[in-house]
Design a protein around this motif. Structure first.
Motif, short mmCIF file in Angstrom:
data_model
loop_
_atom_site.label_atom_id
_atom_site.label_comp_id
_atom_site.label_asym_id
_atom_site.label_seq_id
_atom_site.Cartn_x
_atom_site.Cartn_y
_atom_site.Cartn_z
N UNK A 188 -6.58 -4.15 -1.82
CA UNK A 188 -5.19 -3.73 -1.91
C UNK A 188 -4.63 -3.48 -0.52
N UNK A 189 -3.32 -3.52 -0.39
CA UNK A 189 -2.70 -3.09 0.85
C UNK A 189 -2.57 -1.57 0.81
N UNK A 190 -2.66 -0.94 1.97
CA UNK A 190 -2.62 0.53 1.99
C UNK A 190 -2.07 1.04 3.32
N UNK A 191 -1.85 2.33 3.33
CA UNK A 191 -1.41 3.03 4.53
C UNK A 191 -2.58 3.87 5.06
N UNK A 204 -5.68 5.66 -8.75
CA UNK A 204 -4.88 4.63 -9.38
C UNK A 204 -5.04 3.38 -8.53
N UNK A 205 -5.36 2.24 -9.13
CA UNK A 205 -5.59 1.01 -8.38
C UNK A 205 -4.40 0.56 -7.55
N UNK A 206 -3.20 1.03 -7.90
CA UNK A 206 -1.99 0.65 -7.16
C UNK A 206 -1.62 1.65 -6.08
N UNK A 207 -2.36 2.74 -5.96
CA UNK A 207 -2.05 3.77 -4.98
C UNK A 207 -2.30 3.22 -3.58
N UNK A 208 -1.29 3.19 -2.72
CA UNK A 208 -1.46 2.61 -1.38
C UNK A 208 -2.00 3.59 -0.34
N UNK A 209 -2.48 4.74 -0.79
CA UNK A 209 -2.95 5.75 0.15
C UNK A 209 -4.45 5.66 0.33
N UNK A 210 -4.93 5.89 1.54
CA UNK A 210 -6.37 5.97 1.81
C UNK A 210 -6.72 7.45 1.93
N UNK A 246 2.61 -8.72 6.22
CA UNK A 246 2.57 -10.08 5.67
C UNK A 246 1.15 -10.63 5.78
N UNK A 247 0.53 -10.45 6.93
CA UNK A 247 -0.86 -10.87 7.11
C UNK A 247 -1.77 -10.06 6.19
N UNK A 248 -1.49 -8.77 6.02
CA UNK A 248 -2.27 -7.94 5.11
C UNK A 248 -2.21 -8.47 3.69
#
Length: 137
Positions: free
Chosen positions: A27-30, A52-58, A73-75
């Motif tokens: 996933x993409x994340x912050x 949650x699989x959609x949570x963008x937090x690490x 975009x590369x991510x």
């Protein structure tokens, strides 16, 4: 084994040690909560009761397999590549008598050898029947 196969094998060993899976989804994340509009990293998806699989937090409990990227975009592209690669089955062993012609997700095991032996017996029986006068056409 190709360079890609070697790299895939090494990465899967690392991911197994880090995430408990050889083929996690990504996933993409912050990596920082600094108000940025787009994610700046990619990471394996954690699927358990607390995530949650959609949570963008690490979070601190997440695996260390986080890769920072300068471009979201590369991510996104890397996530697609890694998730597609996770679905690829390993190549069959060199001694697989069926040449790896298995159903998707099935790996070579002793059943391959049993199936190959049965196929060889059927082929021999057919050849014998065709060799007889008036044999199978």
């Amino acid at each position: 084994m190709s360079t890609l196969d070697n790299a895939r094998k090494t990465a899967r060993e690392l991911l197994l040690a880090d995430t408990g899976e050889t083929r996690p989804m990504w996933r993409q994340c912050f990596t920082e909560l600094n108000g940025a509009e787009h994610p700046n990293a990619i990471a394996p998806v954690r699927l358990d009761d607390e995530h949650d699989g959609d949570d963008p937090t690490v979070y601190v409990c997440c695996p260390d397999s986080v890769v920072e990227v300068e471009s979201h975009v590369l991510g996104a592209y890397l996530v697609e590549l890694l998730n597609t690669d996770a679905e690829i089955t390993d190549p069959p062993p060199a001694d697989c008598p069926l040449g790896g012609l298995h159903s998707p997700g099935v790996t070579c095991d002793s059943r391959c050898h049993e199936q190959a032996a049965a196929l060889q017996r059927l082929t021999s029986l057919r050849a014998e029947a065709e060799a007889r006068p008036g044999g199978a056409a």
